[in-house]
Write an enzyme that holds these catalytic residues in place. Structure first.
Site, PDB file in Angstrom:
ATOM      1  N   SER A 125      26.440  66.316   8.853  1.00 34.47           N
ATOM      2  CA  SER A 125      26.488  66.892  10.200  1.00 34.47           C
ATOM      3  C   SER A 125      27.211  65.982  11.183  1.00 34.47           C
ATOM      4  O   SER A 125      27.500  66.418  12.301  1.00 34.47           O
ATOM      5  CB  SER A 125      25.068  67.133  10.718  1.00 34.47           C
ATOM      6  OG  SER A 125      24.423  68.099   9.943  1.00 34.47           O
ATOM      7  N   HIS A 146      32.121  70.672   7.109  1.00 32.40           N
ATOM      8  CA  HIS A 146      30.863  70.905   7.815  1.00 32.40           C
ATOM      9  C   HIS A 146      30.639  72.393   8.085  1.00 32.40           C
ATOM     10  O   HIS A 146      31.320  72.995   8.914  1.00 32.40           O
ATOM     11  CB  HIS A 146      30.848  70.107   9.136  1.00 32.40           C
ATOM     12  CG  HIS A 146      29.594  70.303   9.917  1.00 32.40           C
ATOM     13  ND1 HIS A 146      29.576  70.648  11.248  1.00 32.40           N
ATOM     14  CD2 HIS A 146      28.289  70.221   9.541  1.00 32.40           C
ATOM     15  CE1 HIS A 146      28.317  70.763  11.653  1.00 32.40           C
ATOM     16  NE2 HIS A 146      27.527  70.507  10.639  1.00 32.40           N
ATOM     17  N   GLU A 158      34.039  73.262   9.918  1.00 32.92           N
ATOM     18  CA  GLU A 158      34.823  72.155  10.454  1.00 32.92           C
ATOM     19  C   GLU A 158      35.336  71.319   9.277  1.00 32.92           C
ATOM     20  O   GLU A 158      34.536  70.864   8.457  1.00 32.92           O
ATOM     21  CB  GLU A 158      33.966  71.288  11.386  1.00 32.92           C
ATOM     22  CG  GLU A 158      33.528  72.027  12.643  1.00 32.92           C
ATOM     23  CD  GLU A 158      32.585  71.221  13.532  1.00 32.92           C
ATOM     24  OE1 GLU A 158      32.601  71.452  14.748  1.00 32.92           O
ATOM     25  OE2 GLU A 158      31.822  70.378  13.021  1.00 32.92           O
ATOM     26  N   ASN A 199      28.774  70.633  17.319  1.00 33.86           N
ATOM     27  CA  ASN A 199      27.466  70.035  17.605  1.00 33.86           C
ATOM     28  C   ASN A 199      27.536  69.038  18.756  1.00 33.86           C
ATOM     29  O   ASN A 199      26.598  68.926  19.536  1.00 33.86           O
ATOM     30  CB  ASN A 199      26.887  69.366  16.354  1.00 33.86           C
ATOM     31  CG  ASN A 199      26.225  70.377  15.429  1.00 33.86           C
ATOM     32  OD1 ASN A 199      25.862  71.470  15.859  1.00 33.86           O
ATOM     33  ND2 ASN A 199      26.073  70.026  14.171  1.00 33.86           N
TER      34      ASN A 199
HETATM   35  N1  NAD Z   1      20.255  72.623   8.016  1.00 36.79           N
HETATM   36  C1  NAD Z   1      21.291  72.805   8.835  1.00 36.79           C
HETATM   37  O1  NAD Z   1      21.249  73.595   9.775  1.00 36.79           O
HETATM   38  C2  NAD Z   1      22.570  72.035   8.591  1.00 36.79           C
HETATM   39  C3  NAD Z   1      23.768  72.526   9.139  1.00 36.79           C
HETATM   40  C4  NAD Z   1      24.970  71.852   8.848  1.00 36.79           C
HETATM   41  C5  NAD Z   1      24.958  70.713   8.059  1.00 36.79           C
HETATM   42  N2  NAD Z   1      23.761  70.244   7.573  1.00 36.79           N
HETATM   43  C6  NAD Z   1      23.813  69.042   6.707  1.00 36.79           C
HETATM   44  O2  NAD Z   1      23.720  69.462   5.350  1.00 36.79           O
HETATM   45  C7  NAD Z   1      23.086  68.441   4.572  1.00 36.79           C
HETATM   46  C8  NAD Z   1      21.886  69.039   3.842  1.00 36.79           C
HETATM   47  O3  NAD Z   1      20.986  69.551   4.793  1.00 36.79           O
HETATM   48  P1  NAD Z   1      19.889  70.646   4.399  1.00 36.79           P
HETATM   49  O4  NAD Z   1      19.321  71.122   5.685  1.00 36.79           O
HETATM   50  O5  NAD Z   1      20.458  71.623   3.437  1.00 36.79           O
HETATM   51  O6  NAD Z   1      18.813  69.729   3.642  1.00 36.79           O
HETATM   52  P2  NAD Z   1      17.716  70.173   2.569  1.00 36.79           P
HETATM   53  O7  NAD Z   1      16.662  69.117   2.604  1.00 36.79           O
HETATM   54  O8  NAD Z   1      17.323  71.600   2.749  1.00 36.79           O
HETATM   55  O9  NAD Z   1      18.497  70.082   1.176  1.00 36.79           O
HETATM   56  C9  NAD Z   1      18.878  68.877   0.583  1.00 36.79           C
HETATM   57  C10 NAD Z   1      18.720  69.022  -0.930  1.00 36.79           C
HETATM   58  O10 NAD Z   1      19.283  67.875  -1.553  1.00 36.79           O
HETATM   59  C11 NAD Z   1      18.452  67.546  -2.662  1.00 36.79           C
HETATM   60  N3  NAD Z   1      18.718  66.170  -3.055  1.00 36.79           N
HETATM   61  C12 NAD Z   1      18.217  65.018  -2.566  1.00 36.79           C
HETATM   62  N4  NAD Z   1      18.736  63.968  -3.229  1.00 36.79           N
HETATM   63  C13 NAD Z   1      19.601  64.478  -4.153  1.00 36.79           C
HETATM   64  C14 NAD Z   1      20.459  63.904  -5.139  1.00 36.79           C
HETATM   65  N5  NAD Z   1      20.520  62.579  -5.313  1.00 36.79           N
HETATM   66  N6  NAD Z   1      21.204  64.739  -5.896  1.00 36.79           N
HETATM   67  C15 NAD Z   1      21.141  66.084  -5.726  1.00 36.79           C
HETATM   68  N7  NAD Z   1      20.343  66.666  -4.810  1.00 36.79           N
HETATM   69  C16 NAD Z   1      19.604  65.875  -4.038  1.00 36.79           C
HETATM   70  C17 NAD Z   1      17.049  67.812  -2.152  1.00 36.79           C
HETATM   71  O11 NAD Z   1      16.137  67.920  -3.214  1.00 36.79           O
HETATM   72  C18 NAD Z   1      17.251  69.114  -1.386  1.00 36.79           C
HETATM   73  O12 NAD Z   1      17.081  70.253  -2.201  1.00 36.79           O
HETATM   74  C19 NAD Z   1      22.720  67.329   5.551  1.00 36.79           C
HETATM   75  O13 NAD Z   1      23.735  66.372   5.546  1.00 36.79           O
HETATM   76  C20 NAD Z   1      22.670  68.057   6.892  1.00 36.79           C
HETATM   77  O14 NAD Z   1      22.904  67.199   7.997  1.00 36.79           O
HETATM   78  C21 NAD Z   1      22.579  70.889   7.788  1.00 36.79           C
END
Ligand code: NAD
Length: 249
Positions: A125, A146, A158, A199
């Site tokens: 993010s 992103h 992005e 953001n």
């Molecule tokens: N949630 C949002 O609205 C949003 C929007 C844009 C970007 N992001 C970004 O996306 C990324 C993920 O966010 P999210 O909300 O999906 O998180 P999340 O916690 O829902 O998902 C992350 C997943 O990664 C897995 N994981 C952890 N370590 C791992 C590894 N070593 N190998 C493989 N999988 C692994 C976890 O078990 C989990 O299922 C972050 O960088 C976040 O900042 C989130």
């Protein structure tokens, strides 16, 4: 790697974002493998991609996709707990939690295992791409990618380039974004600033709305009304924060 060479995609982390990202790729014809840590997490992600609120079944019900197209998309999807299974992917999209050390260790592991010409794209993010790319030897093939949540629905991505990102990698990712049915914007990496474009502006807007509230200039409801009626925003800034907490941002 040009865009036509991208046939198989790996997604690291099948949570909220990784699931939606993988869903978009399979719906657009890409064979996709998702790596997560255990079978329970994988089962949850699979269920949400198909039966969830923004899942493929909903697309069929709304007439956006036929049942045959959904079945073909699901047939392109696989899961693994073994990171080595991503070795032949042409593109790896990383969507593990927003933790810098975790992302760096995931990328250095992937760099050792995944074929040399594959493109690496992080859904961070806001971490600097020029910092994350230090974890890999292929810094020219490393890019920010992103997405917005829900990833399957939201239309913008992005694409963030660091000084080391090659023009070819950037162009490939911009065109790939269009082929996924999304609109890319090109973003220059800005180390020290968190949040890329949307953001950063969103956080600044919410911070100002909070200051206006704290100063007693107007009530929360009136601040929201001002921006909805004055600028045609779909929701006021302080409503958007409440919505984000509920998980739709
Ligand atoms: N949630 C949002 O609205 C949003 C929007 C844009 C970007 N992001 C970004 O996306 C990324 C993920 O966010 P999210 O909300 O999906 O998180 P999340 O916690 O829902 O998902 C992350 C997943 O990664 C897995 N994981 C952890 N370590 C791992 C590894 N070593 N190998 C493989 N999988 C692994 C976890 O078990 C989990 O299922 C972050 O960088 C976040 O900042 C989130």
């Amino acid at each position: 790697m040009n865009v036509d060479s991208i046939k198989s995609v790996g997604v690291m982390g099948g949570g909220v974002m990784g699931g939606g990202i993988a869903q978009t790729f399979i719906a657009r014809g890409y064979s996709t493998i998702v790596r997560d840590l255990n079978d329970d997490l994988i089962a949850k992600t699979r269920a949400s991609m198909v039966e969830g609120r923004f899942g493929l079944n909903g697309s069929v019900e709304r007439g956006k996709m036929s049942a045959e197209e959904r079945d073909a998309a699901v047939a392109r999807l696989s899961f693994t707990t073994d990171v080595g299974d991503l070795r032949d992917c042409d593109l790896v999209v990383e969507a593990v939690p927003e933790n810098l050390d975790l992302k760096k260790s995931v990328w250095s592991e992937l760099d050792r295992l995944v074929k040399q010409d594959a493109i690496f794209a992080t859904n961070t993010s806001g971490f600097a791409i020029g910092d994350l790319n230090k974890s890999v030897a292929r810094r020219d093939r490393f890019v920010g990618f992103h997405w917005f949540s829900p990833a399957f629905i939201m239309k913008i991505i992005e694409v963030i380039h660091a000084p080391e990102t090659s023009r070819e990698t950037l162009d490939t990712m911009l065109e790939l974004t269009r082929r996924l049915g999304k609109t890319p914007i090109t973003v220059k990496d800005a180390p020290g600033k968190y949040g890329f474009v949307a953001n950063r502006i969103y956080f600044a807007m919410v911070a100002e709305a909070r200051r206006v509230l704290e100063e007693g200039v107007a009530s929360e409801e009136d601040i929201n009304t001002a921006m909805r009626l004055g600028f045609n925003w779909p929701a006021g800034p302080l409503e958007m924060v409440a919505g984000a907490r509920k998980g739709w941002q």
